[in-house]
Design a protein around this motif. Structure first.
Motif, PDB file in Angstrom:
ATOM      1  N   SER A  53       0.006  51.780  52.708  1.00 46.24           N
ATOM      2  CA  SER A  53       1.092  51.136  51.975  1.00 46.24           C
ATOM      3  C   SER A  53       1.853  50.229  52.930  1.00 46.24           C
ATOM      4  O   SER A  53       2.720  50.680  53.681  1.00 46.24           O
ATOM      5  N   LEU A  54       1.544  48.956  52.883  1.00 44.30           N
ATOM      6  CA  LEU A  54       2.055  48.014  53.866  1.00 44.30           C
ATOM      7  C   LEU A  54       3.529  47.702  53.692  1.00 44.30           C
ATOM      8  O   LEU A  54       4.299  47.665  54.660  1.00 44.30           O
ATOM      9  N   GLU A  55       3.956  47.443  52.478  1.00 49.19           N
ATOM     10  CA  GLU A  55       5.271  46.855  52.242  1.00 49.19           C
ATOM     11  C   GLU A  55       6.407  47.734  52.752  1.00 49.19           C
ATOM     12  O   GLU A  55       7.330  47.246  53.419  1.00 49.19           O
ATOM     13  N   GLY A  93      -6.423  46.060  44.114  1.00 45.86           N
ATOM     14  CA  GLY A  93      -5.286  45.868  44.998  1.00 45.86           C
ATOM     15  C   GLY A  93      -3.974  45.813  44.261  1.00 45.86           C
ATOM     16  O   GLY A  93      -3.917  45.696  43.028  1.00 45.86           O
ATOM     17  N   ALA A  94      -2.901  45.927  45.044  1.00 49.25           N
ATOM     18  CA  ALA A  94      -1.530  45.772  44.556  1.00 49.25           C
ATOM     19  C   ALA A  94      -0.722  45.299  45.761  1.00 49.25           C
ATOM     20  O   ALA A  94       0.025  46.054  46.375  1.00 49.25           O
ATOM     21  N   PHE A  95      -0.889  44.045  46.112  1.00 52.59           N
ATOM     22  CA  PHE A  95      -0.328  43.477  47.334  1.00 52.59           C
ATOM     23  C   PHE A  95       1.060  42.900  47.049  1.00 52.59           C
ATOM     24  O   PHE A  95       1.278  42.283  46.006  1.00 52.59           O
ATOM     25  N   PRO A  96       2.044  43.095  47.944  1.00 49.24           N
ATOM     26  CA  PRO A  96       1.932  43.712  49.278  1.00 49.24           C
ATOM     27  C   PRO A  96       2.311  45.179  49.329  1.00 49.24           C
ATOM     28  O   PRO A  96       2.481  45.709  50.427  1.00 49.24           O
ATOM     29  N   ARG A 120       6.683  37.122  52.578  1.00 45.05           N
ATOM     30  CA  ARG A 120       5.696  36.089  52.950  1.00 45.05           C
ATOM     31  C   ARG A 120       5.031  36.424  54.274  1.00 45.05           C
ATOM     32  O   ARG A 120       3.836  36.156  54.477  1.00 45.05           O
ATOM     33  N   ALA A 121       5.788  37.024  55.177  1.00 43.57           N
ATOM     34  CA  ALA A 121       5.232  37.347  56.493  1.00 43.57           C
ATOM     35  C   ALA A 121       4.104  38.358  56.396  1.00 43.57           C
ATOM     36  O   ALA A 121       3.254  38.425  57.303  1.00 43.57           O
ATOM     37  N   LEU A 122       4.047  39.123  55.322  1.00 43.42           N
ATOM     38  CA  LEU A 122       2.991  40.124  55.175  1.00 43.42           C
ATOM     39  C   LEU A 122       1.616  39.503  54.956  1.00 43.42           C
ATOM     40  O   LEU A 122       0.609  40.206  54.994  1.00 43.42           O
ATOM     41  N   ARG A 168       8.246  50.616  44.456  1.00 45.48           N
ATOM     42  CA  ARG A 168       8.600  49.662  45.504  1.00 45.48           C
ATOM     43  C   ARG A 168      10.039  49.908  45.920  1.00 45.48           C
ATOM     44  O   ARG A 168      10.846  50.451  45.161  1.00 45.48           O
ATOM     45  N   MET A 169      10.394  49.490  47.126  1.00 44.89           N
ATOM     46  CA  MET A 169      11.703  49.798  47.678  1.00 44.89           C
ATOM     47  C   MET A 169      12.692  48.655  47.545  1.00 44.89           C
ATOM     48  O   MET A 169      13.880  48.870  47.370  1.00 44.89           O
TER      49      MET A 169
END
Length: 543
Positions: free
Chosen positions: A170-172, A497-500, A202-204, A387-388
């Motif tokens: 979970s990247l975000e 997927g479910a980016f980011p 955007r940086a992700l 999401r946070m």
């Protein structure tokens, strides 16, 4: 200050306070065993504060502002005194920064200090949400007898470990949290973080990913780099994982969470462990509402738990009786009480993916697989859900735009002839094949109303290795409590997927921190007698 007090009372649905006249002692020095000193603020009624039960809040987010006014102040106005302690390397406390991995020793040292203060009475209640809740889990099995209750909100004993799964990174959340902590002591930090949120997201997309923090901060962040380099099961995180301590907890615990919260699955695991071991003198409690990681309504529930249940235990009194489990059943939109988690009476029911986008309890007929193309350069986006961040829509949202994408498959039942209630753990078994050996499978459960509007209920993702062979992918979705109304339809989405929210799978097998190549993949989802893809719902039909 008093205006804030009145607003908080209204928003959190609290009883009137016994006083609004408070005093604050700032920058108290709390010594740690290694020589470091943490700073604390003590909040009390302006008169008569000594000896009152203490609400202990150990936090990396500062000792003033939203935390003090929204979490500590309402309790102090109604019978507590509060100690707010800044964790290492935050807001004047000594470093070095070491998120998650030093909270056990520091927490136990803080309790030793607290009990020795001349204004200490006889009892402590541990309170707080998110990381503040995690600091409670870090010490809960070893607290002194003066700790009478703990109220961890939207938190669990392993905290960030779920984000760092090798089979579903979970990247975000870890990235944005790391940036938030790094920038939080700037002037007007909350406003500036919100304004910069899109820049952070955007940086992700940065490749390699281990340069994303530098793209935002201008330098590398140790926590973000560690999250990229060390999976959940890496010994590096051993000191941050307190799940093995949960069976030894005897202090009464009241867990508060949300159906769309980041930490829900392991929070429910912790409660189940507490409930089964039952080593405390009081039954533990669980309250799950229709919330994301933060809402005013959840703050109110947590405050009332502290004031009604926690205060009674702190005073040696009998707290109000209540069922062990209280759940908000979405769709029905009402609170219900249950004896346990998961509740009894909900039998697993398989709904099979069918040809032509159908979903039914019948076994699928012979049929070719459905196909779609996944392009990590244009990854399937995260829409709502778990999401946070504030500017991103979280929780239940309209999925029309997502379901219109060519890289999202949908399978839908006919209109239901009676209400169907789903409460418990949800999973899916998807027979899947990719043109590449590395791929993700994302599954989402949705409710489609009479007007055709599809809203998400719960979801989950798993990363596969060897997916160029037909693979039986087991996906654990978020738990839920949801009533599908008569005339509505149950829908399942399948994508890659479910980016980011989750890191995009580049399809190359390169390490996530250093991957630079993005390969598109042709994906297949099977639904035939030999490959009966299905979602498994804990179901009870309601007349």
């Amino acid at each position: 200050m008093n205006l804030n007090s009145h607003i908080t009372q209204h928003l959190q649905k609290l009883a009137p306070p016994t006083t609004r006249n408070l005093a604050v002692e700032r920058d108290l020095r709390v010594p740690m065993r290694d020589g470091a000193v943490l700073l604390a603020d003590r909040w009390t009624p302006a008169t008569g504060g000594d000896g009152l039960p203490i609400a202990l809040i150990r936090t990396p987010y500062g000792r003033s502002g939203t935390l003090a006014l929204g979490a500590a102040k309402p309790l102090v106005e109604r019978g507590f005194q509060a100690a707010i302690v800044s964790t290492r390397a935050t807001f004047g406390s000594d470093g070095p920064s070491n998120p998650f991995r030093c909270e056990r020793e520091d927490g136990l040292d803080t309790l030793d200090w607290l009990i020795e203060q001349p204004w200490f009475g006889e009892s402590v209640v541990l309170v707080g949400a998110s990381y503040v809740g995690y600091t409670q889990w870090a010490v809960a099995d070893a607290v002194p007898p003066q700790v009478k209750a703990m109220i961890p909100v939207v938190s669990n004993s392993t905290f960030s470990m779920e984000f760092l799964r090798k089979d579903g990174f979970s990247l975000e959340t870890p990235f944005t949290w790391g940036v938030q902590i790094e920038r939080q002591e700037r002037r007007f930090a909350n406003v500036r973080n919100a304004l910069e949120e899109r820049e952070i997201l955007r940086a992700l997309r940065t490749l390699p990913l281990n340069q994303a923090d530098a793209a935002v901060l201008g330098h590398h962040d140790d926590y973000i780099q560690n999250a990229l380099d060390h999976d959940r099961d890496d010994p590096f995180w051993q000191a941050a994982d307190h799940a093995d301590r949960v069976p030894d907890i005897t202090v009464p615990a009241s867990l508060v969470g949300g159906w769309y919260d980041l930490f829900l699955p392991n929070q429910l695991r912790d409660f189940t462990t507490l409930h089964k071991t039952g080593r405390g003198t009081r039954p533990h409690r669980l309250t799950i509402g229709p919330w994301t990681h933060w809402t005013v309504e959840m703050d109110g529930v947590a405050a009332r738990e502290a004031l009604e249940w926690g205060m009674a235990l702190a005073r040696g009194e009998e707290p109000p009786e209540r069922a062990p489990v209280r759940l908000f059943v979405m769709g029905e939109d009402t609170w219900r009480d249950f004896p346990s988690w998961p509740p009894p009476g909900y039998a697993p029911q398989r709904f099979h993916l069918q040809p032509g986008g159908a979903l039914a309890t019948d076994q699928p007929a012979d049929s070719p697989p459905d196909s779609y193309r996944y392009d990590p350069a244009d990854p399937t986006p995260a829409v709502g859900g778990v999401r946070m961040w504030t500017l991103q829509k979280c929780g239940r949202v309209d999925n029309a735009g997502l379901e219109a994408r060519p890289d999202v498959l949908t399978y839908t039942t006919p209109p239901l002839d009676k209400d169907a209630e789903v409460i418990g753990e949800v999973s899916a078994e998807i027979f899947f094949r990719s043109s590449l050996p590395y791929a993700d499978v994302f599954v989402r459960l949705c409710d489609v109303d009479e007007k055709g509007r599809s809203t998400n209920v719960c979801d989950g993702l798993i990363s596969l290795t060897g997916s160029n062979e037909t693979t039986h992918a087991t996906v654990r979705l978020w738990p839920t409590a949801y009533r599908f109304r008569r005339g509505h339809r149950i829908r399942v989405q399948v994508s890659s997927g479910a980016f980011p929210r989750y890191d995009r799978n580049p399809g190359t097998g390169e390490p996530r921190s250093t991957a630079t190549r993005l390969h598109s993949a042709d994906q297949q989802v099977f639904h035939d007698p030999a490959h009966p893809s299905a979602i498994i719902l804990p179901l009870q039909h309601v007349s």
